[in-house]
Design a protein around this motif. Structure first.
Motif, PDB file in Angstrom:
ATOM      1  N   VAL A 263       0.502  -1.214  -0.124  1.00  0.00           N
ATOM      2  CA  VAL A 263       0.016  -0.062  -0.023  1.00  0.00           C
ATOM      3  C   VAL A 263       0.629   1.384   0.094  1.00  0.00           C
ATOM      4  O   VAL A 263       0.722   2.134  -0.701  1.00  0.00           O
ATOM      5  N   LYS A 264       1.984   1.252   0.693  1.00  0.00           N
ATOM      6  CA  LYS A 264       2.808   2.450   0.696  1.00  0.00           C
ATOM      7  C   LYS A 264       3.594   2.747  -0.554  1.00  0.00           C
ATOM      8  O   LYS A 264       3.668   3.972  -0.863  1.00  0.00           O
ATOM      9  N   TRP A 265       3.847   1.476  -1.467  1.00  0.00           N
ATOM     10  CA  TRP A 265       4.548   1.920  -2.523  1.00  0.00           C
ATOM     11  C   TRP A 265       3.740   2.324  -3.628  1.00  0.00           C
ATOM     12  O   TRP A 265       3.966   3.210  -4.292  1.00  0.00           O
ATOM     13  N   HIS A 266       2.250   1.512  -3.472  1.00  0.00           N
ATOM     14  CA  HIS A 266       1.408   2.141  -4.418  1.00  0.00           C
ATOM     15  C   HIS A 266       1.118   3.552  -4.168  1.00  0.00           C
ATOM     16  O   HIS A 266       0.932   4.261  -5.081  1.00  0.00           O
ATOM     17  N   SER A 267       0.865   4.008  -2.840  1.00  0.00           N
ATOM     18  CA  SER A 267       0.443   5.124  -2.655  1.00  0.00           C
ATOM     19  C   SER A 267       1.630   6.394  -2.928  1.00  0.00           C
ATOM     20  O   SER A 267       1.219   7.479  -2.996  1.00  0.00           O
ATOM     21  N   GLU A 268       2.655   5.885  -3.046  1.00  0.00           N
ATOM     22  CA  GLU A 268       4.142   6.787  -3.379  1.00  0.00           C
ATOM     23  C   GLU A 268       4.228   6.684  -4.952  1.00  0.00           C
ATOM     24  O   GLU A 268       5.199   7.202  -5.528  1.00  0.00           O
ATOM     25  N   HIS A 269       3.284   6.212  -5.722  1.00  0.00           N
ATOM     26  CA  HIS A 269       3.493   5.784  -7.267  1.00  0.00           C
ATOM     27  C   HIS A 269       4.724   5.333  -7.582  1.00  0.00           C
ATOM     28  O   HIS A 269       5.400   5.522  -8.429  1.00  0.00           O
ATOM     29  N   ARG A 270       5.069   4.275  -6.773  1.00  0.00           N
ATOM     30  CA  ARG A 270       6.579   3.482  -7.022  1.00  0.00           C
ATOM     31  C   ARG A 270       6.059   2.163  -7.735  1.00  0.00           C
ATOM     32  O   ARG A 270       7.206   1.358  -8.128  1.00  0.00           O
ATOM     33  N   VAL A 271       4.791   1.698  -8.048  1.00  0.00           N
ATOM     34  CA  VAL A 271       4.598   0.604  -8.668  1.00  0.00           C
ATOM     35  C   VAL A 271       4.224   0.846 -10.207  1.00  0.00           C
ATOM     36  O   VAL A 271       3.109   1.533 -10.103  1.00  0.00           O
ATOM     37  N   LEU A 273       2.832  -1.043 -13.461  1.00  0.00           N
ATOM     38  CA  LEU A 273       2.407  -2.333 -14.183  1.00  0.00           C
ATOM     39  C   LEU A 273       3.331  -2.811 -15.350  1.00  0.00           C
ATOM     40  O   LEU A 273       3.495  -1.632 -16.329  1.00  0.00           O
ATOM     41  N   ASN A 274       3.654  -4.086 -15.499  1.00  0.00           N
ATOM     42  CA  ASN A 274       4.403  -4.741 -16.532  1.00  0.00           C
ATOM     43  C   ASN A 274       3.879  -5.750 -16.925  1.00  0.00           C
ATOM     44  O   ASN A 274       4.073  -6.970 -16.781  1.00  0.00           O
ATOM     45  N   GLY A 275       2.593  -5.720 -17.697  1.00  0.00           N
ATOM     46  CA  GLY A 275       1.777  -6.863 -18.244  1.00  0.00           C
ATOM     47  C   GLY A 275       1.394  -7.599 -17.042  1.00  0.00           C
ATOM     48  O   GLY A 275       0.651  -7.055 -16.149  1.00  0.00           O
ATOM     49  N   HIS A 276       1.531  -8.923 -16.821  1.00  0.00           N
ATOM     50  CA  HIS A 276       0.997  -9.335 -15.533  1.00  0.00           C
ATOM     51  C   HIS A 276       2.033  -9.485 -14.366  1.00  0.00           C
ATOM     52  O   HIS A 276       1.948 -10.124 -13.373  1.00  0.00           O
ATOM     53  N   LYS A 277       3.141  -8.582 -14.581  1.00  0.00           N
ATOM     54  CA  LYS A 277       4.210  -8.297 -13.558  1.00  0.00           C
ATOM     55  C   LYS A 277       4.170  -6.992 -13.087  1.00  0.00           C
ATOM     56  O   LYS A 277       3.278  -6.075 -13.619  1.00  0.00           O
ATOM     57  N   THR A 278       5.070  -6.630 -12.295  1.00  0.00           N
ATOM     58  CA  THR A 278       5.273  -5.128 -11.722  1.00  0.00           C
ATOM     59  C   THR A 278       6.742  -4.820 -11.743  1.00  0.00           C
ATOM     60  O   THR A 278       7.746  -5.510 -11.376  1.00  0.00           O
ATOM     61  N   VAL A 279       6.863  -3.485 -11.840  1.00  0.00           N
ATOM     62  CA  VAL A 279       8.069  -2.671 -11.616  1.00  0.00           C
ATOM     63  C   VAL A 279       8.047  -2.018 -10.515  1.00  0.00           C
ATOM     64  O   VAL A 279       7.229  -1.331 -10.400  1.00  0.00           O
ATOM     65  N   ILE A 280       8.874  -1.953  -9.473  1.00  0.00           N
ATOM     66  CA  ILE A 280       8.688  -1.245  -8.403  1.00  0.00           C
ATOM     67  C   ILE A 280      10.012  -0.469  -8.041  1.00  0.00           C
ATOM     68  O   ILE A 280      11.130  -0.935  -8.023  1.00  0.00           O
ATOM     69  N   PHE A 281      10.039   0.630  -7.901  1.00  0.00           N
ATOM     70  CA  PHE A 281      11.023   1.656  -7.587  1.00  0.00           C
ATOM     71  C   PHE A 281      11.072   2.087  -6.123  1.00  0.00           C
ATOM     72  O   PHE A 281      10.167   2.899  -5.650  1.00  0.00           O
ATOM     73  N   LYS A 282      11.522   1.215  -5.289  1.00  0.00           N
ATOM     74  CA  LYS A 282      11.788   1.635  -4.070  1.00  0.00           C
ATOM     75  C   LYS A 282      12.539   2.794  -3.528  1.00  0.00           C
ATOM     76  O   LYS A 282      13.680   3.064  -4.211  1.00  0.00           O
TER      77      LYS A 282
END
Length: 282
Positions: A263-271, A273-282
Motif C-alpha cells: 500500500v505504501k509503494w502504491h500510494s507513493e506511485h512506485r509501482v 504495471l508491466n503486463g502480468h508483473k510489476t516494476v517497483i521503484f523502492k
C-alpha cells in the motif's frame, strides 16, 4: 513555493529517453529530486519514475506540455501532485489485523493515505472505524444480493473519489465486472505465498503439505482469482510441530507487514504495471 510532483511513465525502449525527460523538466522549470528507471529486455519496455519540484507551471499546465512531449515516444504516463494523501476505501470481513495495522500506520503518519470509508460484510469493526472517525458501511453479502452489494460498493468508492481500494482480508470474491472497474487500483492481501495455495483456506493447504515456510502475497485484483500482478511477498519459517492455528497466528503478522509495504509503494506511485508483473521503484 515549489510544488512537488511525481511523473511515472512507460514506453518502448530507445536511446535518449532519460536525457529527453530530464531536458523536458529542466526547460519547464523542474528540479529533479529523485529518479529511477528500468529497461525490461524481455518486453522491450522502458519504465521511469521521477520526483521533482516545479514552481513555474501548474499541474494542468505541466500535463498539457507532457501530452505533446510524450507522443513521439508512445509513452503511457501519469503526473501526480504529492501534496494530498491518496484517497482510499478499505474492504474487510471478520479478520481485522490488516485493517487495524493500516489505520494505525495512517494515524502515525507512516502511510500517505486518506481513508474515506470502511466497507464490510460484517459489523465487527464499526467501533474501530468510529474510533478513527471513518464512515463504516455494513453491506451483508448473499448470493442473491451480491450484484446489488457490489453496485453499492462501487458507488461508495466513486463518491469518495478513491484512487485506491484495499481488500484487507475481505473474504468475498469480486465479480469480473467489478474487478475490471477497479483495475490497477485495488490491492488484495492473500494469506499465502502465491502462486502456491490459491483460493480458500491456504494455511490448511500448507499444513497438509508440511511446508517449512508460510507467507503472504499482496497483489493487484484481477478477474482471475489470486492471479493478479504481485507487488510484495514475505515468509516466516515453520516446522512440523506447528498446528494450523499456529500457522494462522504467525501468518497474521506477515500479512499485515506485506500489505502495508504494498500500500505504501502504491500510494507513493512506485509501482508500475508491466503486463502480468510489476516494476517497483523502492
Amino acid at each position: 513555493m515549489n510544488h512537488a510532483y511525481i511523473l511515472t511513465l512507460s514506453c518502448p525502449d530507445r536511446r535518449g529517453i532519460v536525457h529527453a525527460v530530464s531536458g523536458f523538466l529542466f526547460e519547464n522549470g523542474g528540479n529533479i529530486e529523485e529518479a529511477a528507471q528500468y529497461n525490461d529486455p524481455d518486453t522491450g519496455l522502458f519504465f521511469m519514475r521521477v520526483q521533482f519540484a516545479c514552481d513555474q507551471l501548474t499541474h494542468q499546465e505541466l500535463s498539457s506540455q507532457l501530452k505533446g512531449f510524450a507522443e513521439p515516444f508512445k509513452m503511457n504516463w501519469k503526473l501526480h501532485a504529492t501534496t494530498q494523501p491518496m484517497r482510499t476505501v478499505i474492504l474487510v470481513s471478520k479478520e481485522g489485523h490488516c485493517l487495524n495495522d493500516l489505520l494505525f500506520r495512517c494515524k502515525s503518519g507512516l502511510l500517505p493515505l486518506d481513508v474515506r470509508a470502511i466497507v464490510s460484510n460484517h459489523r465487527e469493526f464499526y467501533q474501530l472505524a468510529a474510533s478513527y472517525d471513518i464512515p463504516f458501511h455494513h453491506l451483508p453479502v448473499t448470493a442473491a444480493t451480491k450484484a446489488q452489494v457490489e453496485a453499492r460498493q462501487l458507488e461508495i468508492i466513486e463518491s469518495e473519489g478513491a484512487e485506491l481500494v484495499v481488500l484487507a482480508r475481505y473474504m468475498q470474491i469480486l465479480s469480473n465486472d467489478l474487478c475490471k472497474k477497479l483495475a490497477g487500483r485495488a490491492i488484495n492481501i492473500h494469506h499465502s505465498f502465491l502462486p502456491s495455495f490459491k483460493g480458500a483456506k491456504p494455511y490448511y493447504q500448507a499444513h497438509d503439505r508440511g511446508v517449512k515456510l508460510i507467507g503472504a502475497t499482496a497483489h493487484y485484483v484481477t478477474a482471475d482469482l489470486d492471479e493478479g500482478p504481485i507487488i510484495e511477498q514475505d515468509v516466516a519459517r515453520v516446522d512440523h510441530s506447528k498446528t494450523v492455528e499456529d500457522l494462522t497466528a504467525m501468518g497474521r503478522d506477515t500479512e499485515s507487514q506485506v500489505l502495508a509495504r504494498a500500500v505504501k509503494w502504491h500510494s507513493e506511485h512506485r509501482v508500475l504495471l508491466n503486463g502480468h508483473k510489476t516494476v517497483i521503484f523502492k
